[in-house]
Structure formats: C-alpha cells, structure tokens
Design a protein around this motif. Structure first.
Motif, mmCIF file in Angstrom:
data_model
loop_
_atom_site.group_PDB
_atom_site.id
_atom_site.type_symbol
_atom_site.label_atom_id
_atom_site.label_comp_id
_atom_site.label_asym_id
_atom_site.label_seq_id
_atom_site.Cartn_x
_atom_site.Cartn_y
_atom_site.Cartn_z
ATOM 1 N N GLU A 158 36.439 43.275 43.961
ATOM 2 C CA GLU A 158 37.520 43.898 43.181
ATOM 3 C C GLU A 158 37.204 43.754 41.693
ATOM 4 O O GLU A 158 36.767 42.696 41.247
ATOM 5 C CB GLU A 158 38.859 43.195 43.482
ATOM 6 N N ARG A 181 43.426 39.801 47.489
ATOM 7 C CA ARG A 181 42.356 39.990 48.472
ATOM 8 C C ARG A 181 41.107 40.542 47.772
ATOM 9 O O ARG A 181 41.166 41.080 46.670
ATOM 10 C CB ARG A 181 42.802 40.975 49.570
ATOM 11 N N HIS A 228 49.396 49.888 41.262
ATOM 12 C CA HIS A 228 48.136 49.331 41.760
ATOM 13 C C HIS A 228 47.723 48.230 40.786
ATOM 14 O O HIS A 228 47.343 48.509 39.649
ATOM 15 C CB HIS A 228 47.073 50.430 41.840
ATOM 16 N N HIS A 260 45.733 44.417 39.979
ATOM 17 C CA HIS A 260 44.774 43.356 40.278
ATOM 18 C C HIS A 260 45.145 42.128 39.445
ATOM 19 O O HIS A 260 45.900 42.237 38.481
ATOM 20 C CB HIS A 260 43.340 43.800 39.947
ATOM 21 N N HIS A 275 42.753 41.996 44.369
ATOM 22 C CA HIS A 275 43.757 43.064 44.505
ATOM 23 C C HIS A 275 45.062 42.426 44.991
ATOM 24 O O HIS A 275 45.075 41.711 45.992
ATOM 25 C CB HIS A 275 43.206 44.089 45.513
HETATM 26 ZN ZN LIG Z 1 42.844 47.432 44.168
#
Ligand SMILES: [Zn+2]
Length: 262
Positions: free
Chosen positions: A72, A152, A201, A203, A214
């Motif tokens: 990520e 994750r 979205h 992070h 994420h």
């Molecule tokens: Zn992501």
C-alpha cells in the motif's frame, strides 16, 4: 519621478505575482492527478508505468499501490512510503513504478478538530456533514491519536495476474492500538465510478513510520483534520507498457470494488 516609478514597479510586480499565483493555483493547487483507473487495477493490471519520482512531480500527498501490487502506498509531505505485506514501512526508490495512485499538492482549505470515540463510519458521516457537496474531490489529512487502527496490506503478485478481488483473500490485516499517525486519503464523487473509488479511500501511516496500510476501521482519540477541496482531475493512462490493451473495462466492477475496499 523616481518614487512614482518604484510605486508602479511594485504595482506591476504585485499584479504579476497575483497572476502567477492564481495560474499556479489552477495548475496544481486544486488538482488531483491519478495514474490508470481503479477498474484496471480490479481487472489485474498490476504493472506500473509511472515512476514514484514522476508521481511526486504531480503531488506531495496521496495514496496508491506499487508495481506487481507490492503493498500500500502513502505519499506524505513529498515522501513515498510503501507498506508491504510484512506490515513494515519502506521508502522505495524513485524508479519504482506504480500501476495506480492518486496525488495532489496538499494545501489546507479548512481545519476541524476530531472528537474521541469515532469509528470509520462515524468519521465519514462527520466529514459528509462538513462537506455537503459530494461532487467535488476532497483530500483529507488527519493527524491524530487513535485507540484502534485496523489496516491491511496486499502481497506482491506475479504473472499471470489474478483479479484484485481474488488477491485480496491473501491480504494481511494489522490491528494497531493506541497509535499516533496520519490518515491520508480522498473523498471522490460518485461519478468517478470505474475511474477511482467513489466515496472515501484512506490509508494510514504511523508517526514512527513503522506501520500503516489501507484503512479498514479505526477509533479516534483525538486529532486535527485538514481538508483540501479539489476541482480538477488529471487522468494519466498507461500507454508504453500496453498494460491496458486487451482489458475489457466496459463491465461494472462495483461489486468487486466493494469486496476489495471494505
Ligand atoms: Zn487503499
């Protein structure tokens, strides 16, 4: 006379400055630049084309992933961080490529204080209340202390690539507790469906630069949230690698996206 000229010079310079500043604002200040599309990533297009170095030319803040889906991405204050499947944070070389990333030059338009006890859902509702116009992009930066942070990362892939919904079954989840760090992400309008992730979205990167990923869920303790409204989208599609050739991007992949994001 000399006084008059110097005054005029100052006036001209100020005007020039204003023109340059507003031009600069249009060029980069409110722009989100992304490489490739979320549906291409969902379809298994994991070969990067834009290098991290080139990406930083488009922004100092953002999220994404890496060549072969190797972890990520968090871009914060002009540095690219890579959270790999081992949960550790690396600083990749400028040559490493990305198959999917979104960045902007972050400038705060609005700042709010984050209350304790908010989970991810409550945080999104709060941001929706503050930012009722869902048809603009918003870059969200939250520096704070979190009671829980569930993140994750994904394992690097080799060819033949499997679709992302398949790969995600092998994701590694990390449950961080009492962690300080920064949430980096975007809210995108519903009409970007197929191109990017509609809605939020996010992070995460911890303060020690040792953990992140994420975000799947969280709980706030305290924090400060900065918001940057973006009204320009630049989409850079891969051409050299030919990675989009032969990929059917006419299907509706929202179901696969739902599986992957949440
Ligand atoms: Zn992501």
């Amino acid at each position: 006379m000399g006084k008059f000229f110097s005054f005029r010079k100052i006036l001209l310079l100020s005007l020039l400055g204003m023109v340059l500043l507003s031009g600069w604002g249009c060029a980069t200040g409110n722009r989100l630049t992304q490489t490739s599309t979320i549906d291409a990533l969902l379809a298994g297009v994991y070969d990067g084309e834009m290098s991290c170095g080139e990406l930083l030319g488009h922004g100092d803040f953002g999220i994404g992933t890496f060549d072969h889906l190797d972890g990520e991405m968090v871009v914060l204050d002009g540095t690219v961080y890579q959270v790999k499947i081992d949960g550790r944070v690396y600083q990749p070389s400028k040559e490493l490529k990305t198959p999917f990333a979104s960045v902007c030059f972050f400038t705060s338009d609005q700042e709010i204080t984050i209350e304790p006890g908010l989970n991810y859902k409550a945080l999104k509702l709060l941001l929706d209340e503050i930012l009722p116009n869902r048809n603009l992009f918003v870059a969200v930066k939250i520096e704070g202390l979190f009671k829980r942070m569930k993140v994750r990362s994904v394992p690097a892939q080799s060819k033949p690539y499997q679709p992302l919904a398949q790969v995600i079954k092998d994701q590694k989840i990390f449950e961080l507790e009492e962690v300080a760090g920064t949430i980096v992400g975007f809210r995108s309008p519903p009409f970007v469906k197929g191109i990017n992730v509609p809605g939020y979205h996010f992070h995460f990167l911890d303060q020690k630069r040792q953990a992140g990923g994420h975000i799947l869920n969280l709980e706030t303790i305290s924090g400060s949230c900065q918001l940057d409204i973006l009204n320009t989208l630049t989409l850079v599609l891969p051409t050299e690698s030919g990675s989009l050739a032969g990929i059917d991007l006419s299907q509706d992949r929202s179901h696969a996206l739902e599986k992957v994001e949440r």
